[in-house]
Design a protein around this motif. Structure first.
Motif, short mmCIF file in Angstrom:
data_model
loop_
_atom_site.label_atom_id
_atom_site.label_comp_id
_atom_site.label_asym_id
_atom_site.label_seq_id
_atom_site.Cartn_x
_atom_site.Cartn_y
_atom_site.Cartn_z
N LEU A 68 8.57 8.43 8.87
CA LEU A 68 7.27 8.92 8.44
C LEU A 68 7.70 9.71 7.06
O LEU A 68 6.83 9.35 6.14
N VAL A 69 8.70 10.19 6.85
CA VAL A 69 9.20 10.90 5.75
C VAL A 69 9.30 9.62 4.52
O VAL A 69 8.84 9.52 3.45
N GLU A 70 9.85 8.44 4.98
CA GLU A 70 9.82 7.38 3.92
C GLU A 70 8.54 6.70 3.66
O GLU A 70 8.53 6.56 2.38
N LEU A 71 7.59 6.63 4.45
CA LEU A 71 6.48 6.15 4.15
C LEU A 71 5.55 7.00 3.03
O LEU A 71 5.04 6.64 2.19
N ILE A 72 5.72 8.59 3.35
CA ILE A 72 5.26 9.29 2.44
C ILE A 72 5.64 9.27 0.93
O ILE A 72 4.90 9.40 -0.05
N ILE A 73 6.91 9.18 1.04
CA ILE A 73 7.81 9.31 -0.25
C ILE A 73 7.25 7.85 -1.06
O ILE A 73 7.04 7.74 -2.34
N PHE A 124 3.27 -3.14 7.15
CA PHE A 124 1.85 -3.31 6.84
C PHE A 124 1.58 -2.81 5.54
O PHE A 124 0.53 -3.06 4.69
N MET A 125 1.88 -1.21 5.43
CA MET A 125 1.50 -0.52 4.37
C MET A 125 2.19 -0.76 3.34
O MET A 125 1.35 -0.55 2.07
N VAL A 126 3.74 -0.83 3.16
CA VAL A 126 4.26 -0.98 2.00
C VAL A 126 4.49 -2.35 1.23
O VAL A 126 4.54 -2.34 0.21
N PRO A 128 1.75 -4.56 0.73
CA PRO A 128 0.84 -4.56 -0.19
C PRO A 128 0.89 -3.66 -1.42
O PRO A 128 0.60 -4.12 -2.37
N MET A 129 1.54 -2.58 -0.92
CA MET A 129 1.87 -1.69 -2.23
C MET A 129 2.69 -2.28 -3.04
O MET A 129 2.46 -2.35 -4.52
N ALA A 130 3.86 -2.80 -2.58
CA ALA A 130 4.74 -3.61 -3.47
C ALA A 130 4.10 -4.74 -4.47
O ALA A 130 4.32 -4.75 -5.54
N LEU A 131 3.39 -5.65 -3.54
CA LEU A 131 2.66 -6.68 -4.14
C LEU A 131 1.73 -6.16 -5.46
O LEU A 131 2.02 -6.83 -6.58
N TYR A 132 0.90 -5.07 -5.20
CA TYR A 132 0.05 -4.59 -6.12
C TYR A 132 0.85 -3.97 -7.15
O TYR A 132 0.36 -4.24 -8.54
N SER A 133 1.91 -3.27 -6.99
CA SER A 133 2.60 -2.73 -8.17
C SER A 133 3.41 -3.62 -8.87
O SER A 133 3.37 -3.44 -10.12
N LEU A 134 3.99 -4.48 -8.24
CA LEU A 134 4.61 -5.76 -9.24
C LEU A 134 3.45 -6.41 -9.99
O LEU A 134 3.71 -6.76 -11.17
N TYR A 135 2.28 -6.58 -9.44
CA TYR A 135 1.13 -7.27 -10.40
C TYR A 135 0.93 -6.28 -11.43
O TYR A 135 0.85 -6.87 -12.70
N ARG A 136 0.96 -5.10 -11.29
CA ARG A 136 0.42 -4.36 -12.36
C ARG A 136 1.57 -4.08 -13.42
O ARG A 136 1.28 -3.89 -14.59
N TYR A 161 12.99 -5.59 1.39
CA TYR A 161 13.27 -4.97 2.57
C TYR A 161 12.46 -4.76 3.61
O TYR A 161 12.87 -5.15 4.62
N PHE A 162 10.89 -4.58 3.26
CA PHE A 162 10.03 -4.56 4.35
C PHE A 162 9.42 -6.04 4.75
O PHE A 162 8.94 -5.99 5.82
#
Length: 216
Positions: A68-73, A124-126, A128-136, A161-162
């Motif tokens: 939970l802490v990891e996902l929030i950070i 499932f959450m991280v 897409p975040m990683a892919l979009y961040s790398l795109y940006r 990792y994920f």
């Protein structure tokens, strides 16, 4: 056992990464500091796994809290990377994450069990975040040397990792009940990827002064 040896090596490498990040702390930007806090929490969680031989009841509850802490950070780091400054959105997402964890703990996987459902949700959450961040990052013309850009590497490590966690945990769960040989092979694969990622994090923090100057 070889699996235990690889796991202990992972813990040592992660501890070294945290030590180097603490040493570099004053020069770290906000994003790198957020990840330092996350990796410190990760180290504490992994140490609880080391102590499982003495207090077996300690391991799984730590992972419930840590995921939970990891996902929030990571969500905070994602918002930092893409330039989103909406505190209300962060609060809503944190409440959703907390609700998912509580729901899973009450109805599916109590604190005494491994919270694989939340691990899958986190993947499932991280991812897409990683892919979009790398795109940006890739389309940002202000970044002149992407190989020296710290956050490019951090998001690459998250993606690896994920993706690995999503892939291997499904096999680990299945083979644990049906085939001990393939269960062991899956554990080996997962730990080796984790070791590679932790090594990358360690090297990134070691090279941070040069990367911070030349990345953007």
């Amino acid at each position: 056992m070889m699996v235990d040896l690889l796991f202990y090596i992972c813990v040592v490498v992660l501890a070294c990464a945290c030590g180097v990040a603490a040493w570099r702390y004053k020069m770290l930007d906000k994003g790198a500091r957020l990840l330092f806090y996350m990796y410190m929490a990760s180290l504490g969680c992994e140490l609880s796994a080391v102590l499982r031989y003495y207090w077996p009841q300690l391991k799984n509850p730590c992972y419930h809290v840590y995921n939970l802490v990891e996902l929030i950070i990571i969500t905070m780091y994602f918002m930092y990377t893409v330039g989103v400054r909406k505190r209300l959105l962060l609060i809503v997402l944190c409440l959703i994450y907390l609700g998912v964890e509580i729901f899973n703990t009450i109805y599916f996987q109590p604190l005494s069990a491994v919270n694989t459902n939340v691990i899958t949700f986190e993947c499932f959450m991280v991812i897409p975040m990683a892919l979009y961040s790398l795109y940006r990052i890739l389309i940002n013309d202000n970044i002149s040397k992407i190989q020296n850009y710290v956050h490019f590497w951090f998001w690459t490590f998250f993606l690896v990792y994920f993706s690995s966690s999503f892939f291997f945990w499904q096999f680990i769960i299945y083979f644990y009940r049906h085939d001990k040989l393939f269960y062991t092979i899956s554990i080996y694969g997962h730990i080796i990827v984790n070791l590679a990622v932790y090594t990358g994090v360690l090297l990134t923090y070691l090279r941070y002064p040069k990367m911070a100057r030349n990345g953007a």
